[in-house]
Design a protein around this motif. Structure first.
Motif, PDB file in Angstrom:
ATOM      1  N   ARG A 127       0.470   8.527  -0.850  1.00 27.66           N
ATOM      2  CA  ARG A 127       1.729   7.839  -0.578  1.00 27.66           C
ATOM      3  C   ARG A 127       1.568   6.728   0.468  1.00 27.66           C
ATOM      4  O   ARG A 127       2.548   6.188   0.979  1.00 27.66           O
ATOM      5  CB  ARG A 127       2.806   8.829  -0.144  1.00 27.66           C
ATOM      6  N   SER A 128       0.319   6.380   0.750  1.00 25.64           N
ATOM      7  CA  SER A 128       0.057   5.349   1.748  1.00 25.64           C
ATOM      8  C   SER A 128       0.190   3.957   1.136  1.00 25.64           C
ATOM      9  O   SER A 128       0.232   3.791  -0.077  1.00 25.64           O
ATOM     10  CB  SER A 128      -1.358   5.524   2.320  1.00 25.64           C
ATOM     11  N   ASN A 129       0.178   2.967   2.011  1.00 26.05           N
ATOM     12  CA  ASN A 129       0.297   1.578   1.568  1.00 26.05           C
ATOM     13  C   ASN A 129      -1.063   0.916   1.364  1.00 26.05           C
ATOM     14  O   ASN A 129      -1.143  -0.268   1.060  1.00 26.05           O
ATOM     15  CB  ASN A 129       1.109   0.764   2.594  1.00 26.05           C
ATOM     16  N   TRP A 130      -2.144   1.679   1.542  1.00 26.17           N
ATOM     17  CA  TRP A 130      -3.483   1.105   1.493  1.00 26.17           C
ATOM     18  C   TRP A 130      -4.381   1.699   0.421  1.00 26.17           C
ATOM     19  O   TRP A 130      -5.482   1.199   0.194  1.00 26.17           O
ATOM     20  CB  TRP A 130      -4.170   1.275   2.846  1.00 26.17           C
ATOM     21  N   VAL A 131      -3.926   2.761  -0.252  1.00 21.45           N
ATOM     22  CA  VAL A 131      -4.823   3.477  -1.168  1.00 21.45           C
ATOM     23  C   VAL A 131      -5.295   2.591  -2.318  1.00 21.45           C
ATOM     24  O   VAL A 131      -6.441   2.679  -2.753  1.00 21.45           O
ATOM     25  CB  VAL A 131      -4.157   4.767  -1.693  1.00 21.45           C
ATOM     26  N   SER A 132      -4.430   1.697  -2.815  1.00 19.72           N
ATOM     27  CA  SER A 132      -4.820   0.836  -3.924  1.00 19.72           C
ATOM     28  C   SER A 132      -5.912  -0.144  -3.496  1.00 19.72           C
ATOM     29  O   SER A 132      -6.922  -0.314  -4.194  1.00 19.72           O
ATOM     30  CB  SER A 132      -3.610   0.061  -4.450  1.00 19.72           C
ATOM     31  N   ALA A 133      -5.723  -0.767  -2.338  1.00 17.60           N
ATOM     32  CA  ALA A 133      -6.730  -1.705  -1.833  1.00 17.60           C
ATOM     33  C   ALA A 133      -8.047  -0.987  -1.557  1.00 17.60           C
ATOM     34  O   ALA A 133      -9.129  -1.502  -1.863  1.00 17.60           O
ATOM     35  CB  ALA A 133      -6.223  -2.386  -0.567  1.00 17.60           C
ATOM     36  N   PHE A 134      -7.960   0.216  -1.015  1.00 18.76           N
ATOM     37  CA  PHE A 134      -9.164   0.982  -0.704  1.00 18.76           C
ATOM     38  C   PHE A 134      -9.887   1.403  -1.985  1.00 18.76           C
ATOM     39  O   PHE A 134     -11.114   1.364  -2.054  1.00 18.76           O
ATOM     40  CB  PHE A 134      -8.787   2.210   0.126  1.00 18.76           C
ATOM     41  N   SER A 135      -9.132   1.776  -2.991  1.00 21.91           N
ATOM     42  CA  SER A 135      -9.735   2.152  -4.280  1.00 21.91           C
ATOM     43  C   SER A 135     -10.472   0.966  -4.902  1.00 21.91           C
ATOM     44  O   SER A 135     -11.548   1.125  -5.483  1.00 21.91           O
ATOM     45  CB  SER A 135      -8.661   2.660  -5.238  1.00 21.91           C
ATOM     46  N   SER A 175      -3.175   1.622   8.957  1.00 22.83           N
ATOM     47  CA  SER A 175      -2.635   2.859   8.386  1.00 22.83           C
ATOM     48  C   SER A 175      -3.755   3.789   7.932  1.00 22.83           C
ATOM     49  O   SER A 175      -3.684   5.004   8.110  1.00 22.83           O
ATOM     50  CB  SER A 175      -1.710   2.536   7.207  1.00 22.83           C
ATOM     51  N   ALA A 176      -4.794   3.214   7.339  1.00 21.35           N
ATOM     52  CA  ALA A 176      -5.939   4.023   6.923  1.00 21.35           C
ATOM     53  C   ALA A 176      -6.621   4.644   8.138  1.00 21.35           C
ATOM     54  O   ALA A 176      -7.033   5.811   8.112  1.00 21.35           O
ATOM     55  CB  ALA A 176      -6.927   3.166   6.141  1.00 21.35           C
ATOM     56  N   ALA A 177      -6.728   3.877   9.221  1.00 21.56           N
ATOM     57  CA  ALA A 177      -7.333   4.389  10.450  1.00 21.56           C
ATOM     58  C   ALA A 177      -6.517   5.545  11.004  1.00 21.56           C
ATOM     59  O   ALA A 177      -7.084   6.519  11.530  1.00 21.56           O
ATOM     60  CB  ALA A 177      -7.450   3.271  11.478  1.00 21.56           C
ATOM     61  N   ASP A 178      -5.196   5.454  10.894  1.00 21.41           N
ATOM     62  CA  ASP A 178      -4.328   6.531  11.392  1.00 21.41           C
ATOM     63  C   ASP A 178      -4.620   7.844  10.667  1.00 21.41           C
ATOM     64  O   ASP A 178      -4.701   8.903  11.294  1.00 21.41           O
ATOM     65  CB  ASP A 178      -2.860   6.163  11.211  1.00 21.41           C
ATOM     66  N   LEU A 179      -4.787   7.778   9.348  1.00 23.71           N
ATOM     67  CA  LEU A 179      -5.041   9.004   8.589  1.00 23.71           C
ATOM     68  C   LEU A 179      -6.455   9.528   8.838  1.00 23.71           C
ATOM     69  O   LEU A 179      -6.644  10.699   9.176  1.00 23.71           O
ATOM     70  CB  LEU A 179      -4.827   8.772   7.094  1.00 23.71           C
ATOM     71  N   PHE A 180      -7.461   8.668   8.679  1.00 20.50           N
ATOM     72  CA  PHE A 180      -8.832   9.135   8.837  1.00 20.50           C
ATOM     73  C   PHE A 180      -9.158   9.493  10.281  1.00 20.50           C
ATOM     74  O   PHE A 180     -10.044  10.313  10.533  1.00 20.50           O
ATOM     75  CB  PHE A 180      -9.815   8.083   8.320  1.00 20.50           C
ATOM     76  N   ALA A 188     -16.644  -6.266   8.203  1.00 18.44           N
ATOM     77  CA  ALA A 188     -16.460  -7.512   7.459  1.00 18.44           C
ATOM     78  C   ALA A 188     -15.744  -7.253   6.136  1.00 18.44           C
ATOM     79  O   ALA A 188     -14.855  -8.019   5.740  1.00 18.44           O
ATOM     80  CB  ALA A 188     -17.821  -8.164   7.197  1.00 18.44           C
ATOM     81  N   LEU A 189     -16.104  -6.180   5.464  1.00 15.02           N
ATOM     82  CA  LEU A 189     -15.487  -5.853   4.180  1.00 15.02           C
ATOM     83  C   LEU A 189     -14.004  -5.540   4.344  1.00 15.02           C
ATOM     84  O   LEU A 189     -13.167  -6.072   3.595  1.00 15.02           O
ATOM     85  CB  LEU A 189     -16.216  -4.651   3.558  1.00 15.02           C
ATOM     86  N   PHE A 190     -13.666  -4.709   5.302  1.00 10.90           N
ATOM     87  CA  PHE A 190     -12.259  -4.343   5.494  1.00 10.90           C
ATOM     88  C   PHE A 190     -11.446  -5.545   5.971  1.00 10.90           C
ATOM     89  O   PHE A 190     -10.279  -5.702   5.595  1.00 10.90           O
ATOM     90  CB  PHE A 190     -12.149  -3.193   6.494  1.00 10.90           C
ATOM     91  N   ARG A 191     -12.056  -6.375   6.786  1.00 16.64           N
ATOM     92  CA  ARG A 191     -11.356  -7.567   7.276  1.00 16.64           C
ATOM     93  C   ARG A 191     -11.040  -8.517   6.127  1.00 16.64           C
ATOM     94  O   ARG A 191      -9.957  -9.127   6.095  1.00 16.64           O
ATOM     95  CB  ARG A 191     -12.210  -8.266   8.324  1.00 16.64           C
ATOM     96  N   ASP A 192     -11.958  -8.618   5.169  1.00 13.97           N
ATOM     97  CA  ASP A 192     -11.772  -9.552   4.060  1.00 13.97           C
ATOM     98  C   ASP A 192     -10.875  -8.992   2.951  1.00 13.97           C
ATOM     99  O   ASP A 192     -10.198  -9.753   2.261  1.00 13.97           O
ATOM    100  CB  ASP A 192     -13.133  -9.919   3.444  1.00 13.97           C
ATOM    101  N   GLU A 193     -10.903  -7.673   2.761  1.00 17.60           N
ATOM    102  CA  GLU A 193     -10.279  -7.080   1.584  1.00 17.60           C
ATOM    103  C   GLU A 193      -9.016  -6.275   1.860  1.00 17.60           C
ATOM    104  O   GLU A 193      -8.328  -5.859   0.922  1.00 17.60           O
ATOM    105  CB  GLU A 193     -11.288  -6.180   0.862  1.00 17.60           C
ATOM    106  N   MET A 194      -8.701  -6.007   3.115  1.00 18.48           N
ATOM    107  CA  MET A 194      -7.505  -5.237   3.463  1.00 18.48           C
ATOM    108  C   MET A 194      -6.707  -6.000   4.505  1.00 18.48           C
ATOM    109  O   MET A 194      -7.278  -6.733   5.324  1.00 18.48           O
ATOM    110  CB  MET A 194      -7.874  -3.851   4.005  1.00 18.48           C
TER     111      MET A 194
END
Length: 217
Positions: free
Chosen positions: A158-166, A86-91, A73-79
């Motif tokens: 250098r990812s496109n998601w690090v700011s949202a994840f932070s 992209s985050a799933a690809d790295l992790f 729910a958190l990732f769906r709402d905030e990312m």
């Protein structure tokens, strides 16, 4: 996919084994009565751990099902979908899974355990969890191969998601605190007590029989 990468069944099992190893048996060994009984009647602590293991695993799985749902729910709402993918690809990569497994295996619980032992309600504070998180980062930097750590950090930065994840870290920390402080359900608590009682009775019988046998020799 992101939740599946960071809270997979394999990683959940790894967390359970870590919690049992660092958060249950050590508590028993720090208890003077349990330690004395284990010295007088060897196998008490390890046997009790084995006796309650199935109930603790059931509780652990229930808690992590809740946790995964909250994360989804958190990732769906905030990312965005692209960011989460992209985050799933790295992790989810071999490198990302090595990073997560190393973090889990070296996770610090000292501050949290200290609070649990000093608190009748066995509640972990946000401050203790943050101290453990910082110690975990320090350990991770020490034990993870530099090439892996540098590669993971480089990919993430250098990812496109690090700011949202932070930006999600305060909410993630709150979820992790809630997870740490979840308790047995009433049914699990009752089964836990029964398992302990059955084990203690059977262990005492074995110890008494062994003592009588030794006395006859």
């Amino acid at each position: 996919r992101f939740v599946g990468a960071i809270a997979s069944e394999d990683l959940t099992t790894l967390m359970f084994e870590r919690d049992l190893r660092t958060g249950f048996e050590p508590v028993l060994r720090q208890d003077p009565d349990a330690s004395q009984f284990d010295a007088e009647c060897p196998g008490y602590i390890s046997g009790m751990t084995a006796a309650v293991r199935p109930i603790m695993r059931e509780s652990h799985d229930r808690d992590f099902a809740w946790y995964r749902g909250e994360l989804e729910a958190l990732f769906r709402d905030e990312m965005t979908e692209v960011q989460a993918g992209s985050a799933a690809d790295l992790f989810g990569s071999d490198l990302g899974q090595r990073f997560l497994a190393t973090a889990i295996n070296n996770y610090s619980v000292e501050n949290s355990m200290s609070e649990i032992l000093d608190d009748d309600e066995a509640v972990v504070s946000a401050e203790a969890m943050e101290s453990d998180r910082q110690e975990t980062v320090r350990r991770l930097q020490q034990v993870m191969p530099a090439a892996d750590l540098n590669a993971f950090t480089s990919e993430m930065m250098r990812s496109n998601w690090v700011s949202a994840f932070s930006n999600l870290q305060p909410k993630l920390s709150q979820l992790q605190l809630e997870l740490a402080n979840r308790d047995f359900s009433p049914e699990e608590g009752a089964e836990f007590d029964k398992a302990i009682a059955r084990f203690v009775d059977s262990h005492l019988e074995r110890c008494d029989a062994a003592a009588k046998g030794a006395g006859k020799e």
